[in-house]
Design a protein around this motif. Sequence first.
Motif, PDB file in Angstrom:
ATOM      1  N   TYR A   5      15.644   9.430  10.481  1.00 43.27           N
ATOM      2  CA  TYR A   5      15.122  10.180  10.978  1.00 43.27           C
ATOM      3  C   TYR A   5      16.059  12.226  10.623  1.00 43.27           C
ATOM      4  CZ  TYR A   5      11.520  13.416  12.749  1.00 43.27           C
ATOM      5  OH  TYR A   5      10.371  14.557  13.845  1.00 43.27           O
ATOM      6  N   GLU A   6      16.592  12.175  11.524  1.00 40.23           N
ATOM      7  CA  GLU A   6      17.529  13.202  11.583  1.00 40.23           C
ATOM      8  C   GLU A   6      17.502  13.876  10.197  1.00 40.23           C
ATOM      9  OE1 GLU A   6      20.168  13.036  14.895  1.00 40.23           O
ATOM     10  OE2 GLU A   6      18.653  12.793  16.215  1.00 40.23           O
ATOM     11  N   ILE A   7      18.012  13.222   8.902  1.00 38.38           N
ATOM     12  CA  ILE A   7      18.374  13.370   8.100  1.00 38.38           C
ATOM     13  C   ILE A   7      17.568  13.473   7.270  1.00 38.38           C
ATOM     14  CG2 ILE A   7      19.341  12.355   6.169  1.00 38.38           C
ATOM     15  CD1 ILE A   7      20.889  10.425   7.360  1.00 38.38           C
ATOM     16  N   GLN A   8      16.267  13.386   7.479  1.00 38.17           N
ATOM     17  CA  GLN A   8      14.886  13.472   7.091  1.00 38.17           C
ATOM     18  C   GLN A   8      14.980  15.005   7.439  1.00 38.17           C
ATOM     19  OE1 GLN A   8      12.745   9.939   8.361  1.00 38.17           O
ATOM     20  NE2 GLN A   8      12.207   9.477   6.538  1.00 38.17           N
ATOM     21  N   GLN A   9      15.005  15.305   8.731  1.00 37.66           N
ATOM     22  CA  GLN A   9      15.016  16.637   9.288  1.00 37.66           C
ATOM     23  C   GLN A   9      15.614  17.644   8.415  1.00 37.66           C
ATOM     24  OE1 GLN A   9      11.651  17.215  11.006  1.00 37.66           O
ATOM     25  NE2 GLN A   9      11.378  15.493  10.508  1.00 37.66           N
ATOM     26  N   TYR A  14      15.286  22.669   4.281  1.00 33.58           N
ATOM     27  CA  TYR A  14      16.406  22.775   2.786  1.00 33.58           C
ATOM     28  C   TYR A  14      14.820  22.769   1.677  1.00 33.58           C
ATOM     29  CZ  TYR A  14      20.577  23.684   4.558  1.00 33.58           C
ATOM     30  OH  TYR A  14      21.216  24.345   5.552  1.00 33.58           O
ATOM     31  N   GLY A  15      13.562  22.588   2.177  1.00 29.49           N
ATOM     32  CA  GLY A  15      12.664  21.537   1.239  1.00 29.49           C
ATOM     33  C   GLY A  15      12.518  20.549   0.285  1.00 29.49           C
ATOM     34  N   THR A  16      13.365  19.692   1.633  1.00 30.84           N
ATOM     35  CA  THR A  16      13.199  18.521   0.606  1.00 30.84           C
ATOM     36  C   THR A  16      13.037  17.257   1.116  1.00 30.84           C
ATOM     37  OG1 THR A  16      14.995  18.897  -0.877  1.00 30.84           O
ATOM     38  CG2 THR A  16      14.268  16.654  -0.563  1.00 30.84           C
ATOM     39  N   ILE A  17      11.485  17.053   0.536  1.00 33.48           N
ATOM     40  CA  ILE A  17      10.710  16.015   1.668  1.00 33.48           C
ATOM     41  C   ILE A  17      10.579  14.355   0.534  1.00 33.48           C
ATOM     42  CG2 ILE A  17       8.097  14.654   2.296  1.00 33.48           C
ATOM     43  CD1 ILE A  17       8.040  17.815   3.386  1.00 33.48           C
ATOM     44  N   ILE A  18      10.882  13.348   1.341  1.00 38.82           N
ATOM     45  CA  ILE A  18      11.340  11.845  -0.022  1.00 38.82           C
ATOM     46  C   ILE A  18      10.064  11.422   0.695  1.00 38.82           C
ATOM     47  CG2 ILE A  18      13.484  10.922  -0.280  1.00 38.82           C
ATOM     48  CD1 ILE A  18      14.917  12.702  -0.774  1.00 38.82           C
ATOM     49  N   TYR A  19      10.029  10.743  -0.240  1.00 36.26           N
ATOM     50  CA  TYR A  19       8.932   9.365  -0.005  1.00 36.26           C
ATOM     51  C   TYR A  19       8.278   8.382  -1.430  1.00 36.26           C
ATOM     52  CZ  TYR A  19       5.680   6.387   1.791  1.00 36.26           C
ATOM     53  OH  TYR A  19       5.355   4.518   2.088  1.00 36.26           O
ATOM     54  N   VAL A  20       9.017   8.196  -1.612  1.00 35.69           N
ATOM     55  CA  VAL A  20       9.114   6.768  -2.866  1.00 35.69           C
ATOM     56  C   VAL A  20       7.789   5.605  -2.303  1.00 35.69           C
ATOM     57  CG1 VAL A  20      10.088   5.612  -4.795  1.00 35.69           C
ATOM     58  CG2 VAL A  20      11.252   7.147  -3.824  1.00 35.69           C
ATOM     59  N   ASP A  26      14.327   5.323  -1.355  1.00 33.35           N
ATOM     60  CA  ASP A  26      13.890   6.637  -0.940  1.00 33.35           C
ATOM     61  C   ASP A  26      15.414   7.050   0.201  1.00 33.35           C
ATOM     62  OD1 ASP A  26      11.398   6.614  -0.623  1.00 33.35           O
ATOM     63  OD2 ASP A  26      10.807   5.849   1.567  1.00 33.35           O
ATOM     64  N   LEU A  27      16.134   5.734   0.437  1.00 38.22           N
ATOM     65  CA  LEU A  27      17.686   5.696   1.171  1.00 38.22           C
ATOM     66  C   LEU A  27      18.342   6.726  -0.318  1.00 38.22           C
ATOM     67  CD1 LEU A  27      17.643   2.879   3.105  1.00 38.22           C
ATOM     68  CD2 LEU A  27      17.387   5.399   3.388  1.00 38.22           C
ATOM     69  N   GLU A  28      18.593   6.107  -1.383  1.00 38.10           N
ATOM     70  CA  GLU A  28      19.314   6.979  -2.333  1.00 38.10           C
ATOM     71  C   GLU A  28      18.935   8.239  -3.087  1.00 38.10           C
ATOM     72  OE1 GLU A  28      18.224   3.498  -5.135  1.00 38.10           O
ATOM     73  OE2 GLU A  28      19.987   1.850  -4.677  1.00 38.10           O
ATOM     74  N   LEU A  29      17.570   8.470  -2.789  1.00 44.39           N
ATOM     75  CA  LEU A  29      17.794  10.075  -3.496  1.00 44.39           C
ATOM     76  C   LEU A  29      17.956  10.682  -1.882  1.00 44.39           C
ATOM     77  CD1 LEU A  29      13.814   9.085  -4.461  1.00 44.39           C
ATOM     78  CD2 LEU A  29      16.035  10.246  -5.920  1.00 44.39           C
ATOM     79  N   MET A  30      17.894  10.634  -0.515  1.00 44.72           N
ATOM     80  CA  MET A  30      18.502  11.075   0.031  1.00 44.72           C
ATOM     81  C   MET A  30      19.491  11.029   0.085  1.00 44.72           C
ATOM     82  SD  MET A  30      16.399   9.550   3.743  1.00 44.72           S
ATOM     83  CE  MET A  30      15.002   9.039   3.718  1.00 44.72           C
ATOM     84  N   GLU A  31      20.217  10.359  -0.357  1.00 44.54           N
ATOM     85  CA  GLU A  31      21.649  10.677  -0.665  1.00 44.54           C
ATOM     86  C   GLU A  31      22.493  11.350  -1.634  1.00 44.54           C
ATOM     87  OE1 GLU A  31      26.030   7.956  -1.686  1.00 44.54           O
ATOM     88  OE2 GLU A  31      24.378   6.649  -1.268  1.00 44.54           O
TER      89      GLU A  31
END
Length: 67
Positions: A5-9, A14-20, A26-31
Amino acid sequence: MKTIYEIQQLLKNYGTIIYVGERIADLELMEAELNELWRSQLIEPKDYQMGLLLLRTEMQKLKDKKK
């Protein structure tokens, strides 16, 4: 950072919201986004390292569950 959750925040700042809809994707895109922030020198080394560790640990847990 201690949670996904802290990584998502952080990414949201930086303007990036990831939800596939698929957790591993989702985790791969966050990486990938975390890597891009690091290459752009927008985040601190400790945030980058901890974020990668958390994401990869979570991905491994999910992959192990599928087996």
